[in-house]
Design an enzyme around this catalytic site. Structure first.
Site, PDB file in Angstrom:
ATOM      1  N   LYS A 164       0.841  -1.203   0.000  1.00 20.65           N
ATOM      2  CA  LYS A 164       0.000   0.000   0.000  1.00 20.65           C
ATOM      3  C   LYS A 164       0.874   1.250   0.000  1.00 20.65           C
ATOM      4  O   LYS A 164       0.673   2.166  -0.782  1.00 20.65           O
ATOM      5  CB  LYS A 164      -0.928  -0.036   1.221  1.00 20.65           C
ATOM      6  CG  LYS A 164      -1.818   1.164   1.354  1.00 20.65           C
ATOM      7  CD  LYS A 164      -2.781   1.029   2.518  1.00 20.65           C
ATOM      8  CE  LYS A 164      -3.459   2.376   2.782  1.00 20.65           C
ATOM      9  NZ  LYS A 164      -4.401   2.343   3.892  1.00 20.65           N
ATOM     10  N   GLU A 196      10.493  -4.578   4.680  1.00 22.01           N
ATOM     11  CA  GLU A 196      10.560  -6.005   4.315  1.00 22.01           C
ATOM     12  C   GLU A 196      10.251  -6.179   2.821  1.00 22.01           C
ATOM     13  O   GLU A 196      10.978  -6.854   2.084  1.00 22.01           O
ATOM     14  CB  GLU A 196       9.542  -6.826   5.126  1.00 22.01           C
ATOM     15  CG  GLU A 196       9.830  -6.913   6.605  1.00 22.01           C
ATOM     16  CD  GLU A 196       9.147  -5.828   7.420  1.00 22.01           C
ATOM     17  OE1 GLU A 196       8.848  -4.747   6.857  1.00 22.01           O
ATOM     18  OE2 GLU A 196       8.935  -6.051   8.627  1.00 22.01           O
ATOM     19  N   GLY A 241      -4.878  -1.624   4.857  1.00 22.12           N
ATOM     20  CA  GLY A 241      -4.066  -2.748   4.380  1.00 22.12           C
ATOM     21  C   GLY A 241      -4.711  -4.099   4.646  1.00 22.12           C
ATOM     22  O   GLY A 241      -4.784  -4.964   3.763  1.00 22.12           O
ATOM     23  N   ARG A 242      -5.204  -4.304   5.857  1.00 17.22           N
ATOM     24  CA  ARG A 242      -5.760  -5.623   6.207  1.00 17.22           C
ATOM     25  C   ARG A 242      -7.165  -5.837   5.658  1.00 17.22           C
ATOM     26  O   ARG A 242      -7.789  -6.866   5.923  1.00 17.22           O
ATOM     27  CB  ARG A 242      -5.719  -5.812   7.728  1.00 17.22           C
ATOM     28  CG  ARG A 242      -6.377  -4.721   8.535  1.00 17.22           C
ATOM     29  CD  ARG A 242      -6.005  -4.825  10.013  1.00 17.22           C
ATOM     30  NE  ARG A 242      -6.503  -3.715  10.811  1.00 17.22           N
ATOM     31  CZ  ARG A 242      -5.879  -2.551  10.964  1.00 17.22           C
ATOM     32  NH1 ARG A 242      -4.715  -2.336  10.365  1.00 17.22           N
ATOM     33  NH2 ARG A 242      -6.399  -1.601  11.723  1.00 17.22           N
ATOM     34  N   GLU A 247      -4.830  -6.530  14.850  1.00 10.69           N
ATOM     35  CA  GLU A 247      -4.324  -5.208  14.440  1.00 10.69           C
ATOM     36  C   GLU A 247      -5.464  -4.177  14.509  1.00 10.69           C
ATOM     37  O   GLU A 247      -5.229  -3.003  14.759  1.00 10.69           O
ATOM     38  CB  GLU A 247      -3.724  -5.268  13.023  1.00 10.69           C
ATOM     39  CG  GLU A 247      -2.831  -4.074  12.698  1.00 10.69           C
ATOM     40  CD  GLU A 247      -1.950  -4.285  11.465  1.00 10.69           C
ATOM     41  OE1 GLU A 247      -0.784  -4.707  11.596  1.00 10.69           O
ATOM     42  OE2 GLU A 247      -2.440  -4.024  10.352  1.00 10.69           O
ATOM     43  N   HIS A 257      -5.079 -33.146  17.489  1.00 11.62           N
ATOM     44  CA  HIS A 257      -3.915 -33.948  17.867  1.00 11.62           C
ATOM     45  C   HIS A 257      -2.771 -33.066  18.357  1.00 11.62           C
ATOM     46  O   HIS A 257      -1.624 -33.509  18.397  1.00 11.62           O
ATOM     47  CB  HIS A 257      -3.485 -34.811  16.682  1.00 11.62           C
ATOM     48  CG  HIS A 257      -4.553 -35.774  16.280  1.00 11.62           C
ATOM     49  ND1 HIS A 257      -4.678 -37.017  16.850  1.00 11.62           N
ATOM     50  CD2 HIS A 257      -5.593 -35.641  15.425  1.00 11.62           C
ATOM     51  CE1 HIS A 257      -5.745 -37.621  16.330  1.00 11.62           C
ATOM     52  NE2 HIS A 257      -6.321 -36.807  15.464  1.00 11.62           N
TER      53      HIS A 257
HETATM   54  O1  F6P Z   1       2.067  -4.123   9.993  1.00 16.47           O
HETATM   55  C1  F6P Z   1       1.778  -2.831   9.667  1.00 16.47           C
HETATM   56  C2  F6P Z   1       1.268  -2.675   8.265  1.00 16.47           C
HETATM   57  O2  F6P Z   1       1.155  -1.324   8.013  1.00 16.47           O
HETATM   58  C3  F6P Z   1      -0.058  -3.394   8.013  1.00 16.47           C
HETATM   59  O3  F6P Z   1      -1.143  -2.688   8.468  1.00 16.47           O
HETATM   60  C4  F6P Z   1      -0.017  -3.561   6.545  1.00 16.47           C
HETATM   61  O4  F6P Z   1      -0.947  -4.497   6.109  1.00 16.47           O
HETATM   62  C5  F6P Z   1       1.429  -4.004   6.366  1.00 16.47           C
HETATM   63  O5  F6P Z   1       2.151  -3.228   7.311  1.00 16.47           O
HETATM   64  C6  F6P Z   1       1.978  -3.839   4.996  1.00 16.47           C
HETATM   65  O6  F6P Z   1       1.946  -2.499   4.572  1.00 16.47           O
HETATM   66  P1  F6P Z   1       2.164  -2.103   3.055  1.00 16.47           P
HETATM   67  O7  F6P Z   1       1.060  -2.719   2.253  1.00 16.47           O
HETATM   68  O8  F6P Z   1       2.121  -0.614   3.036  1.00 16.47           O
HETATM   69  O9  F6P Z   1       3.499  -2.631   2.630  1.00 16.47           O
END
Ligand code: F6P
Length: 535
Positions: A196, A202, A254-255, A340, A371
């Site tokens: 987003k 990451e 995002g979620r 979240e 299990h």
């Molecule tokens: O974990 C924080 C967060 O902002 C989430 O809300 C979101 O889904 C995720 O990081 C990834 O964010 P982006 O889509 O901006 O990379």
């Protein structure tokens, strides 16, 4: 009336009551259930009676759930700490208008869906190619909301997948991208960078690595990249051509985002028609949520049952247990969606919450969980409300013995949790097995199940794209209702920021480029260990 106080008193009064005794009311199962089309939510195996249910509905009314819901669907900026509308529902709306700042957003949503569909058709037909020919594999690079939904959906809809194989890279741990990319022919691989913000460390680190890997395999690596983001300036700075960039607005959290471009990998795998059926299912749930009276409203009832268990009975976790292998990643998805969204300690007005916020959500598919951790659910000291999900028919071998056993196990678990096994029953069993005297007593006590443990069951005919859309939207709205009643903002996530900031400052310390002198003793020791191990 103080609805919270009233319900706390009801929870106290319910303690000695046995759930099974509530079934003396022959209509209980029907009364304590909600239906939407072919889907049934049964919450009769909980310790909720008529008065409690009325009290819970009065609580929802007093919190103006209906008014807040209408404000959300109407495009009001209910995400007050970020000054944003909350309109993931617009991504699956077949018609508008839905106004944000006086502008109808629906035509734009449909344009992007059509753009996705055209690209997906080109990839699936082979008219869009990689250097080595027709695209065989897609790698979605994203994390959190840009990963969990598509990962879950790909498994949920696996039996509908007839497009390129989709793979997911989320963790910044180099093991993840290495393992995913290792087996692929990159000349026929498409990489989607899904973020987003297009700043998530990451995702951007993985995207850079994927580009380097791609550059070793093909002459024009950017040609095999697509992007999904709200930050179109950043996607173009990364070098992804505009025609393969799919944008969305900041009013999609995002979620809550897999209904739009973040779902590109889903559409590539299952095709536009199945993706649209998935959207339609969610829209069906949206319409139900908007129009059904609170007492018949499935998301409202699911929320109220959850709050009864967490906020009033004090059960601080809940287990989500799909007896549906295809929903194996639903618990992980719900962990982000619920925790979240509602893992907050401050109310919308900035005051401290005086009641517990959202619960810990966890789970695994049945029968595997049986299990592993069901021992604790049946005989541990904590009560864990269980939320079962099961289809009447499976997608794979749906009417075979496999599915019969799956259903029988699901029904057996909710029954066992409710009924338990008394000391007398355990004694009788042990006596029949030849035990006597003190040893009979000792052994029997280990075999007692307290029972009276609550559960709900969501049952549906078959996990089709439409039903899957309904299920996910059901949980989204549940989170919303719980958030409104708690008086919190379910749509921000400030709690993820501190760790991100500290990681930035710790990176040079970990590499040795900066000193750990100012750090606490534990951090210093860990840094010293890393440096000693690497030298
Ligand atoms: O974990 C924080 C967060 O902002 C989430 O809300 C979101 O889904 C995720 O990081 C990834 O964010 P982006 O889509 O901006 O990379």
């Amino acid at each position: 009336m103080d609805h919270w106080k009233n319900l706390r008193a009801k929870a106290e009064n319910a303690k000695p009551r046995r759930i099974v005794d509530l079934f003396k009311d022959a209509d209980r199962a029907g009364t304590f259930s909600a239906r939407l089309g072919d889907m049934l939510f049964d919450f009769s195996k909980t310790n909720i009676d008529d008065e409690t249910l009325s009290g819970l509905i009065a609580l929802a009314e007093s919190a103006d759930v209906a008014g807040r819901r209408d404000a959300m669907f109407g495009g009001e900026k209910i995400n007050e700490t970020e000054d944003r509308a909350v309109l993931h529902t617009a991504l699956r709306a077949s018609e508008g208008p839905v106004l944000v700042d006086g502008q109808d957003v629906i035509p734009g949503v449909h344009d992007v869906l059509n753009q996705m569909e055209a690209f997906v058709n080109a990839v699936r037909s082979g008219s869009f190619k990689g250097q080595g020919g027709k695209i065989t594999d897609v790698v979605n690079i994203g994390i959190g909301g840009s990963d969990l939904g598509p990962v879950m959906a790909l498994q949920a809809l696996a039996s509908y997948a007839d497009g390129p194989r989709c793979h997911f890279v989320s963790n910044v741990d180099g093991a993840h991208i290495s393992q995913v990319m290792r087996g692929l022919d990159l000349t026929t691989t498409l990489v989607i960078v899904a973020s987003k913000t297009f700043t998530t460390i990451e995702t951007m680190t993985n995207a850079e690595t994927a580009r380097t890997m791609m550059a070793e395999a093909v002459t024009d690596p950017s040609a095999q990249f697509a992007a999904v983001s709200t930050a179109l300036d950043k996607t173009s700075a990364f070098g992804i051509a505009e025609e393969r960039v799919f944008g969305f607005a900041d009013w999609v959290g995002g979620r809550y985002s897999m209904w739009g471009p973040i779902g590109l990998s889903i559409m590539l795998a299952v095709g536009p028609a199945n993706f649209r059926a998935f959207l339609k299912g969610a829209e069906t749930m949206d319409k139900h949520f908007r129009t059904a009276p609170l007492a018949e409203n499935m998301p409202v009832l699911l929320a109220l049952v959850g709050m009864w268990h967490n906020q009033f009975c004090g059960y601080s976790t809940r287990a989500v247990l799909p007896y549906d292998q295809q929903l194996a990643r639903l618990p992980a998805y719900l962990q982000q969606l619920e925790m979240e969204s509602n893992g907050k300690r401050v109310a919308m007005d900035g005051t401290d919450l005086t009641v517990p916020a959202g619960p810990v959500v966890w789970g695994e598919p049945g029968t595997n969980g049986q299990h592993a951790f069901y021992q604790l659910i049946h005989q541990g000291t904590a009560v864990i409300p269980c939320e079962f999900l099961v289809a009447a028919e499976g997608n794979e071998m749906g009417r075979s013995r496999h599915h019969q056993l799956l259903m029988a196990n699901c029904l057996a678990q909710s029954k066992a949790l409710m009924l338990g096994r008394s000391l007398d029953e355990a004694r009788a069993k042990m006596e029949a097995a030849g035990f006597e005297g003190a040893e009979l007593d000792r052994q029997a006590r280990h075999r007692v199940f307290p029972g009276n443990r609550p559960s709900t069951t969501l049952i549906y005919p078959k996990l089709t794209p439409e039903i899957f859309g309904q299920i996910v939207a059901l949980y989204e709205h549940r989170v919303f209702v719980e958030g409104v009643i708690l008086g919190i903002n379910s749509f921000d996530q400030w709690g993820v920021e501190l760790g991100k900031e500290l990681a930035v400052s710790l990176e040079p310390i970990v590499t040795g480029a900066a000193s750990s002198d100012g750090e606490d003793g534990s951090t210093k020791q860990l840094v010293a260990f890393i440096q000693a191990a690497l030298n």
